[in-house]
Design a protein around this motif. Structure first.
Motif, PDB file in Angstrom:
ATOM      1  N   ILE A   3       0.838  -0.908  -0.277  1.00 36.76           N
ATOM      2  CA  ILE A   3      -0.448  -0.028  -0.320  1.00 36.76           C
ATOM      3  C   ILE A   3       0.394   0.900   0.444  1.00 36.76           C
ATOM      4  CG2 ILE A   3      -1.743   1.039   1.420  1.00 36.76           C
ATOM      5  CD1 ILE A   3      -2.893  -1.513   2.126  1.00 36.76           C
ATOM      6  N   VAL A   4       0.562   2.000  -0.534  1.00 35.20           N
ATOM      7  CA  VAL A   4       1.215   3.152  -1.196  1.00 35.20           C
ATOM      8  C   VAL A   4       1.052   4.290  -1.151  1.00 35.20           C
ATOM      9  CG1 VAL A   4       2.484   4.208  -3.298  1.00 35.20           C
ATOM     10  CG2 VAL A   4       3.237   2.229  -2.646  1.00 35.20           C
ATOM     11  N   LEU A   5       0.693   5.680  -0.392  1.00 33.83           N
ATOM     12  CA  LEU A   5       0.928   6.955  -0.146  1.00 33.83           C
ATOM     13  C   LEU A   5       1.031   7.930  -1.431  1.00 33.83           C
ATOM     14  CD1 LEU A   5      -0.258   6.657   4.029  1.00 33.83           C
ATOM     15  CD2 LEU A   5      -1.771   5.647   1.516  1.00 33.83           C
ATOM     16  N   SER A   6       0.160   8.465  -1.526  1.00 33.70           N
ATOM     17  CA  SER A   6       0.906  10.107  -2.906  1.00 33.70           C
ATOM     18  C   SER A   6       0.279  10.947  -2.460  1.00 33.70           C
ATOM     19  CB  SER A   6       0.534   9.079  -4.088  1.00 33.70           C
ATOM     20  OG  SER A   6       0.646  10.062  -4.964  1.00 33.70           O
ATOM     21  N   THR A   7       0.503  12.119  -3.197  1.00 28.95           N
ATOM     22  CA  THR A   7      -0.526  12.989  -3.186  1.00 28.95           C
ATOM     23  C   THR A   7      -0.613  13.385  -4.800  1.00 28.95           C
ATOM     24  OG1 THR A   7       2.039  14.940  -3.260  1.00 28.95           O
ATOM     25  CG2 THR A   7       0.624  14.130  -1.044  1.00 28.95           C
ATOM     26  N   ALA A   8      -0.763  12.458  -5.832  1.00 27.00           N
ATOM     27  CA  ALA A   8      -0.344  12.617  -7.207  1.00 27.00           C
ATOM     28  C   ALA A   8      -1.858  13.240  -7.371  1.00 27.00           C
ATOM     29  CB  ALA A   8       0.346  12.122  -7.606  1.00 27.00           C
ATOM     30  N   ASP A   9      -2.197  13.645  -8.676  1.00 27.84           N
ATOM     31  CA  ASP A   9      -3.860  13.683  -8.457  1.00 27.84           C
ATOM     32  C   ASP A   9      -3.588  12.266  -9.017  1.00 27.84           C
ATOM     33  OD1 ASP A   9      -5.299  13.547 -11.209  1.00 27.84           O
ATOM     34  OD2 ASP A   9      -5.143  15.876 -11.391  1.00 27.84           O
ATOM     35  N   ILE A  10      -4.613  11.373  -9.274  1.00 31.43           N
ATOM     36  CA  ILE A  10      -5.352   9.855  -9.443  1.00 31.43           C
ATOM     37  C   ILE A  10      -5.127   9.979 -10.695  1.00 31.43           C
ATOM     38  CG2 ILE A  10      -8.090  10.278  -9.470  1.00 31.43           C
ATOM     39  CD1 ILE A  10      -7.638   7.552  -7.910  1.00 31.43           C
ATOM     40  N   THR A  11      -5.734  10.993 -12.054  1.00 29.66           N
ATOM     41  CA  THR A  11      -5.820  11.133 -12.833  1.00 29.66           C
ATOM     42  C   THR A  11      -4.523  10.644 -14.243  1.00 29.66           C
ATOM     43  OG1 THR A  11      -5.925  13.226 -13.453  1.00 29.66           O
ATOM     44  CG2 THR A  11      -7.289  12.027 -12.911  1.00 29.66           C
ATOM     45  N   THR A  12      -3.544  11.133 -13.113  1.00 28.12           N
ATOM     46  CA  THR A  12      -1.869  11.101 -13.766  1.00 28.12           C
ATOM     47  C   THR A  12      -1.385   9.181 -13.118  1.00 28.12           C
ATOM     48  OG1 THR A  12      -0.201  12.223 -11.890  1.00 28.12           O
ATOM     49  CG2 THR A  12      -2.400  13.881 -13.351  1.00 28.12           C
ATOM     50  N   VAL A  13      -1.786   8.848 -12.614  1.00 29.72           N
ATOM     51  CA  VAL A  13      -0.468   7.882 -11.951  1.00 29.72           C
ATOM     52  C   VAL A  13      -0.899   6.941 -12.622  1.00 29.72           C
ATOM     53  CG1 VAL A  13      -0.111   6.212  -9.786  1.00 29.72           C
ATOM     54  CG2 VAL A  13      -0.383   9.281  -9.323  1.00 29.72           C
ATOM     55  N   PRO A  14       0.416   6.122 -13.700  1.00 29.02           N
ATOM     56  CA  PRO A  14      -0.668   5.184 -14.252  1.00 29.02           C
ATOM     57  C   PRO A  14      -0.021   3.609 -12.913  1.00 29.02           C
ATOM     58  CG  PRO A  14       1.733   6.139 -15.580  1.00 29.02           C
ATOM     59  CD  PRO A  14       2.120   7.204 -13.629  1.00 29.02           C
ATOM     60  N   ALA A  15      -0.967   2.697 -14.114  1.00 29.97           N
ATOM     61  CA  ALA A  15      -1.698   1.976 -12.843  1.00 29.97           C
ATOM     62  C   ALA A  15      -2.239   1.155 -13.997  1.00 29.97           C
ATOM     63  CB  ALA A  15      -2.720   2.147 -12.447  1.00 29.97           C
ATOM     64  N   ASP A  16      -2.554  -0.496 -13.621  1.00 28.91           N
ATOM     65  CA  ASP A  16      -3.687  -1.503 -14.315  1.00 28.91           C
ATOM     66  C   ASP A  16      -5.293  -0.420 -14.666  1.00 28.91           C
ATOM     67  OD1 ASP A  16      -1.539  -2.722 -15.567  1.00 28.91           O
ATOM     68  OD2 ASP A  16      -1.716  -3.728 -13.524  1.00 28.91           O
ATOM     69  N   ALA A  17      -5.267  -0.121 -13.538  1.00 27.23           N
ATOM     70  CA  ALA A  17      -6.871   0.432 -12.498  1.00 27.23           C
ATOM     71  C   ALA A  17      -7.106   1.573 -12.555  1.00 27.23           C
ATOM     72  CB  ALA A  17      -7.728  -0.901 -12.516  1.00 27.23           C
ATOM     73  N   ILE A  18      -7.512   1.892 -12.511  1.00 30.47           N
ATOM     74  CA  ILE A  18      -8.183   3.501 -11.732  1.00 30.47           C
ATOM     75  C   ILE A  18      -8.998   3.085 -10.296  1.00 30.47           C
ATOM     76  CG2 ILE A  18      -8.481   6.258 -11.231  1.00 30.47           C
ATOM     77  CD1 ILE A  18      -6.474   6.069 -13.761  1.00 30.47           C
ATOM     78  N   VAL A  19      -8.934   3.290  -9.569  1.00 30.29           N
ATOM     79  CA  VAL A  19     -10.759   3.382  -9.127  1.00 30.29           C
ATOM     80  C   VAL A  19     -11.512   4.286  -8.688  1.00 30.29           C
ATOM     81  CG1 VAL A  19     -12.100   3.184  -7.107  1.00 30.29           C
ATOM     82  CG2 VAL A  19     -10.418   1.275  -7.339  1.00 30.29           C
ATOM     83  N   ASN A  20     -12.913   5.266  -9.551  1.00 33.07           N
ATOM     84  CA  ASN A  20     -13.666   6.209  -9.038  1.00 33.07           C
ATOM     85  C   ASN A  20     -14.649   5.876  -8.346  1.00 33.07           C
ATOM     86  OD1 ASN A  20     -14.822   8.600  -9.950  1.00 33.07           O
ATOM     87  ND2 ASN A  20     -16.055   7.759 -11.568  1.00 33.07           N
ATOM     88  N   ALA A  21     -14.474   7.352  -6.892  1.00 33.05           N
ATOM     89  CA  ALA A  21     -15.364   7.144  -6.050  1.00 33.05           C
ATOM     90  C   ALA A  21     -16.555   7.934  -7.129  1.00 33.05           C
ATOM     91  CB  ALA A  21     -14.698   8.100  -5.326  1.00 33.05           C
ATOM     92  N   ALA A  22     -17.625   7.091  -7.048  1.00 41.64           N
ATOM     93  CA  ALA A  22     -18.181   7.371  -8.493  1.00 41.64           C
ATOM     94  C   ALA A  22     -19.987   7.668  -7.510  1.00 41.64           C
ATOM     95  CB  ALA A  22     -18.808   6.272  -9.683  1.00 41.64           C
ATOM     96  N   HIS A  23     -21.210   8.426  -8.083  1.00 42.95           N
ATOM     97  CA  HIS A  23     -22.352   8.455  -8.263  1.00 42.95           C
ATOM     98  C   HIS A  23     -22.693   7.929  -8.202  1.00 42.95           C
ATOM     99  CE1 HIS A  23     -26.328  10.081  -8.872  1.00 42.95           C
ATOM    100  NE2 HIS A  23     -25.628  10.784  -7.606  1.00 42.95           N
ATOM    101  N   HIS A  24     -23.800   6.867  -8.104  1.00 36.67           N
ATOM    102  CA  HIS A  24     -24.581   6.188  -8.394  1.00 36.67           C
ATOM    103  C   HIS A  24     -25.262   5.401  -9.575  1.00 36.67           C
ATOM    104  CE1 HIS A  24     -28.530   7.512  -8.151  1.00 36.67           C
ATOM    105  NE2 HIS A  24     -28.307   7.723  -6.415  1.00 36.67           N
ATOM    106  N   ALA A  25     -25.550   6.805 -10.563  1.00 42.19           N
ATOM    107  CA  ALA A  25     -25.520   6.989 -11.234  1.00 42.19           C
ATOM    108  C   ALA A  25     -24.293   6.383 -12.616  1.00 42.19           C
ATOM    109  CB  ALA A  25     -26.442   7.979 -11.842  1.00 42.19           C
ATOM    110  N   LEU A  26     -23.525   5.972 -12.054  1.00 45.83           N
ATOM    111  CA  LEU A  26     -22.646   6.910 -12.996  1.00 45.83           C
ATOM    112  C   LEU A  26     -22.239   7.634 -14.256  1.00 45.83           C
ATOM    113  CD1 LEU A  26     -21.450   2.326 -12.635  1.00 45.83           C
ATOM    114  CD2 LEU A  26     -21.258   4.407 -11.272  1.00 45.83           C
ATOM    115  N   ARG A  27     -22.796   8.202 -13.916  1.00 46.43           N
ATOM    116  CA  ARG A  27     -23.510   9.715 -15.008  1.00 46.43           C
ATOM    117  C   ARG A  27     -21.529  11.135 -14.889  1.00 46.43           C
ATOM    118  NH1 ARG A  27     -25.157   5.620 -16.361  1.00 46.43           N
ATOM    119  NH2 ARG A  27     -27.349   5.715 -17.332  1.00 46.43           N
ATOM    120  N   GLY A  28     -20.400  10.369 -14.236  1.00 47.33           N
ATOM    121  CA  GLY A  28     -20.002  11.361 -13.790  1.00 47.33           C
ATOM    122  C   GLY A  28     -20.393  12.722 -13.007  1.00 47.33           C
ATOM    123  N   GLY A  29     -19.509  13.227 -12.606  1.00 47.86           N
ATOM    124  CA  GLY A  29     -19.812  14.394 -11.691  1.00 47.86           C
ATOM    125  C   GLY A  29     -18.744  15.492 -10.885  1.00 47.86           C
ATOM    126  N   GLY A  30     -19.478  15.935 -10.258  1.00 46.08           N
ATOM    127  CA  GLY A  30     -18.157  16.496  -8.787  1.00 46.08           C
ATOM    128  C   GLY A  30     -16.886  15.801  -8.336  1.00 46.08           C
TER     129      GLY A  30
END
Length: 167
Positions: A3-30
């Motif tokens: 487990i690694v802790l980073s202050t980087a923007d999640i959209t810039t860190v290379p990985a196999d998958a990114i977990v998104n904290a989504a709204h239940h509608a899965l339509r984007g949001g804030g």
């Protein structure tokens, strides 16, 4: 799992998958959800609409391709909204367990994650950090590395404390 802790923007860190904290509608949001959709491009939203026309319930997860993000997949988890009264820790644990389940199904070895529900949904930072770290540490998985991207200092501090307690 490392487990690694980073202050980087999640959209810039290379990985196999990114977990998104989504709204239940899965339509984007804030918050993280909006940032992932903006950086990933319209393909993510189109796939969410196609695969999950009715969205996903709280505590559950779905996945899409990652569009323009430095990953192959986005795993969309629907965290509980603490401010709206969804305060059962099991719902938050379920987000992380389901993210790992899908990651295993997709063959993901490296995962980036936000502090699910600890932003606009108001889950208290230390509790959110402890639930996240403990759930990832205790859940059997083939994921080798999980990087939490924590741009807010209060979240980085909470996760640092939780990770130290888990060692």
């Amino acid at each position: 799992m490392e487990i690694v802790l980073s202050t980087a923007d999640i959209t810039t860190v290379p990985a196999d998958a990114i977990v998104n904290a989504a709204h239940h509608a899965l339509r984007g949001g804030g918050g993280v959800d909006g940032a992932i959709h903006r950086a990933g491009g319209p393909a993510i939203l189109a796939e969410c609409i196609s695969k999950y026309p009715d969205g996903v319930p709280t505590g559950q997860a779905g996945w899409t391709s990652a569009g323009n993000l430095p990953a192959s997949y986005v795993i969309h988890v629907v965290g509980p909204n603490y401010l709206a009264g969804q305060r059962d820790p099991e719902l938050l644990e379920s987000c992380y367990r389901n993210a790992l389940r899908i990651a295993d199904e997709l063959g993901v070895r490296e995962l980036t994650l936000p502090a699910v529900s600890a932003g606009i949904y108001g889950w208290p930072a230390q509790s959110a950090a402890e639930i996240a770290v403990q759930t990832l540490s205790r859940t059997p998985t083939t994921v080798a590395k999980a990087t939490f991207c924590l741009v807010e200092p209060r979240l980085y501090k909470a996760f640092t404390k939780a990770a130290a307690a888990g060692e």
